[in-house]
Design an enzyme around this catalytic site. Structure first.
Site, PDB file in Angstrom:
ATOM      1  CG  ASP A 293      -1.660   0.894   1.147  1.00 42.05           C
ATOM      2  OD1 ASP A 293      -2.365   2.024   0.111  1.00 42.05           O
ATOM      3  OD2 ASP A 293      -2.804   1.440   1.959  1.00 42.05           O
ATOM      4  CG  HIS A 294       1.869   3.909  -1.896  1.00 41.76           C
ATOM      5  ND1 HIS A 294       0.823   4.276  -3.960  1.00 41.76           N
ATOM      6  CD2 HIS A 294       2.240   3.989  -2.304  1.00 41.76           C
ATOM      7  CE1 HIS A 294       2.026   4.060  -4.523  1.00 41.76           C
ATOM      8  NE2 HIS A 294       2.361   3.927  -3.657  1.00 41.76           N
ATOM      9  CE1 TYR A 467      -8.023   4.603   3.684  1.00 37.49           C
ATOM     10  CE2 TYR A 467      -8.772   6.795   2.658  1.00 37.49           C
ATOM     11  CZ  TYR A 467      -8.739   5.853   3.382  1.00 37.49           C
ATOM     12  OH  TYR A 467      -8.927   6.960   4.596  1.00 37.49           O
ATOM     13  CG  HIS A 468      -3.053   3.915  -3.707  1.00 35.76           C
ATOM     14  ND1 HIS A 468      -2.077   4.827  -4.223  1.00 35.76           N
ATOM     15  CD2 HIS A 468      -4.249   4.409  -3.821  1.00 35.76           C
ATOM     16  CE1 HIS A 468      -2.277   5.987  -3.694  1.00 35.76           C
ATOM     17  NE2 HIS A 468      -4.402   6.250  -3.875  1.00 35.76           N
ATOM     18  N   PRO A 469      -4.121  -0.246  -1.955  1.00 28.76           N
ATOM     19  CG  PRO A 469      -5.800  -1.899  -0.902  1.00 28.76           C
ATOM     20  CD  PRO A 469      -5.758  -0.141  -2.014  1.00 28.76           C
TER      21      PRO A 469
END
Length: 552
Positions: A293-294, A467-469
């Site tokens: 994630d980020h 919210y970048h999984p």
């Protein structure tokens, strides 16, 4: 019910695949547990904080207590609605850097280098430059996904880019073109004042065809017989039934739900599955692993002029903006307000950007809570390529039970150094003359946080997911024991089964993940259809000529 292809998930990649397979004359059935995306909370760009915080549209996932963040539990929004997370995200459009995809190919995903994926980015988009310059040779002009830019009328939005220039960084007209590195305008999946999600761009045109059907149901597991996927067991209207796939089952259920479905179906780490009483069909150690994630921090500044969006952060102001949008489709509510961006390198020796900025002319959280200081502005900043890896695992064998999600955020010592660098570089940018007419005190982290230990305490308490999984069904060579799918997106060890969504990313890309997720759907559709890939694009990205010795 049956179809040639059964797609689990009407998200970014699933919608793209549905249209391309239906266009080719195949009978397609899309399974989606979520409901409609109708209504202003999703369609109004400025209302972006609402859908991701509404159980009607979101799966409601949370992480386990994160051990390196003091045991904090973070939300993990995933779209439970047609369009998936493209219907609840911030609408920011970032392809990723060309070198990201070159790394995919080097890691075993042959055929996924930037030269291979660039034609699919072009095929999927219609790019509108909005008079802000750009790089039309690198962009698509007749695809289903409209990509635009906001008007950038707020002086703070322009000041951010000018401050980056004053600090010595490049300016780029198009970070999705040849040159990602630098400061410039931000792209968004917004068209004619409305969110342009994968549901709007792909699924609705697909459903207008007689050979594509949407079934609202909860996918429980993939039916596998004699080593082949033959259908999907679903719950619909209180009944359990099987939807049959004559050709293939395609899993496009998200980085969280795709590995969960595989494991419930007997595909995953054998010992873990056996512990839950699940018969092992394919012992694949990588299923659910490699979770990435980020993370980001909101660096917030007080504004000394009342020019920020805070003036509308009240019931009357929001009502007026919403009414104008409903009547005309225009006004401030027609923008996501992320209108300026930045991509920079953290230090000499880093070949391409590893820090991303989103700038917004208000000090506010993703949950819609504005800073107590009133007028302010902020930059979301965070490292792009953390070495931290987490996992999605089953709690039990009940399909209804949410999985365990542990990102293992900040588990690598470099993460802490990188985040301190992000904060200090952002402070330098905000200190430039371009912000002098507007700049007050620092709200977050606060000027008192200066030492490494003080910054680490703030990071631990306030860092948030972007919210970048991705990454939990990693794509790699067929003989790689940690890979889940091969470079054709086929699940290794099971016939007639593919995964095509952000879960197959070998490594996270630079920036927001919606664009590369849709690209995966586009490219995988050609693989499913047995078509030759689009001709490679020979264009080379701009790399800072002095990257080995200079940070900017």
């Amino acid at each position: 019910m049956e179809a040639d292809y059964v797609i689990i998930g009407a998200g970014s990649a699933g919608c793209a695949m549905a249209l391309r397979l239906a266009e080719a004359g195949r009978r397609v059935l899309v399974i989606e547990h979520g409901g409609t995306d109708a209504g202003p909370f999703i369609q109004m760009p400025a209302a972006l904080s609402y859908p991701m915080n509404m159980r009607r549209y979101d799966w409601g996932f949370h992480t386990e207590p994160e051990p390196h963040l003091g045991g904090r539990v973070l939300v993990t929004p995933r779209g439970k609605v047609i369009g998936g997370s493209s219907s609840i995200n911030g609408m920011v459009y970032v392809r990723g850097h060309a070198r990201d995809f070159d790394h995919w190919a080097e890691a075993g995903a042959q055929g996924w280098a930037y030269a291979d994926v660039s034609p699919y980015f072009k095929r999927m988009e219609t790019w509108h430059d909005s008079g802000h310059g750009g790089d039309p040779a690198w962009r698509g002009h007749d695809g289903p996904l409209h990509v635009t830019r906001g008007p950038r009328r707020n002086p703070l939005t322009r000041a951010f880019v000018e401050a980056g220039r004053q600090a010595g960084y490049p300016v780029t007209d198009d970070y999705n073109g040849a040159q990602q590195e630098g400061f410039g305008p931000m792209d968004a999946t917004i068209w004619r004042g409305r969110r342009w999600s994968a549901a709007t761009a792909y699924l609705r045109p697909a459903l207008r065809r007689p050979n594509c059907t949407l079934v609202r149901a909860f996918a429980r597991r993939i039916v596998i017989e004699d080593g082949r996927a033959t259908g999907v067991e679903v719950e619909r209207a209180g009944r359990i039934e099987v939807i049959t796939a004559r050709a293939e089952v395609i899993v496009a259920a998200s980085t969280i739900n795709s590995p969960k479905l595989l494991m419930l179906s007997g595909i995953g780490p054998g010992a873990q599955l056996a512990a839950h009483g699940i018969p092992v069909v394919a012992d694949r150690a990588g299923v659910g692993q490699n979770l990435q994630d980020h993370l980001e921090m909101y660096i917030q500044m007080k504004a000394i002029q009342p020019i920020t969006l805070y003036r509308y952060w009240n019931l009357l102001g929001k009502g007026l903006l919403g009414a104008k949008w409903l009547l005309t489709g225009r006004g401030l509510a027609a923008s996501n307000q992320f209108e300026s961006a930045g991509f920079i390198r953290s230090r000499p020796g880093v070949e391409y950007p590893d820090i991303q900025y989103h700038f917004i002319p208000i000090a506010v959280r993703y949950d819609g809570r504005a800073a107590a200081d009133g007028h302010g502005f902020q930059a979301h900043v965070g490292p792009m390529r953390s070495a931290a890896r987490g996992a999605v695992t089953l709690r039990d064998a009940d399909p209804v039970t949410p999985p365990r999600i542990l990102f293992n955020y900040m588990s690598d010592p470099q993460d802490w150094e990188d985040f301190r660098t992000c904060i200090r570089l952002t402070r330098e940018i905000f200190a430039q003359d371009a912000f002098a007419p507007y700049r007050g005190h620092e709200i977050q982290p606060g000027a008192q946080a200066q030492s490494n230990a003080e910054l680490d305490a703030v990071i631990r308490a306030h860092v948030e997911s972007a919210y970048h999984p991705c990454g939990t069904c990693r794509m790699g060579a067929a003989d790689d024991p940690r890979a889940v799918v091969d470079p054709q997106t086929r699940v290794i060890g099971v016939d007639r089964l593919r995964v095509a969504d952000s879960s197959i990313f070998p490594r996270i890309t630079n920036g927001n993940l919606n664009a590369p997720s849709i690209m995966v759907g586009e490219k995988a559709a050609d693989m499913v259809l047995g078509r030759a890939p689009l001709a490679p694009d020979p264009a080379e990205p701009w790399i800072h000529p002095h990257w080995r010795v200079a940070q900017r």
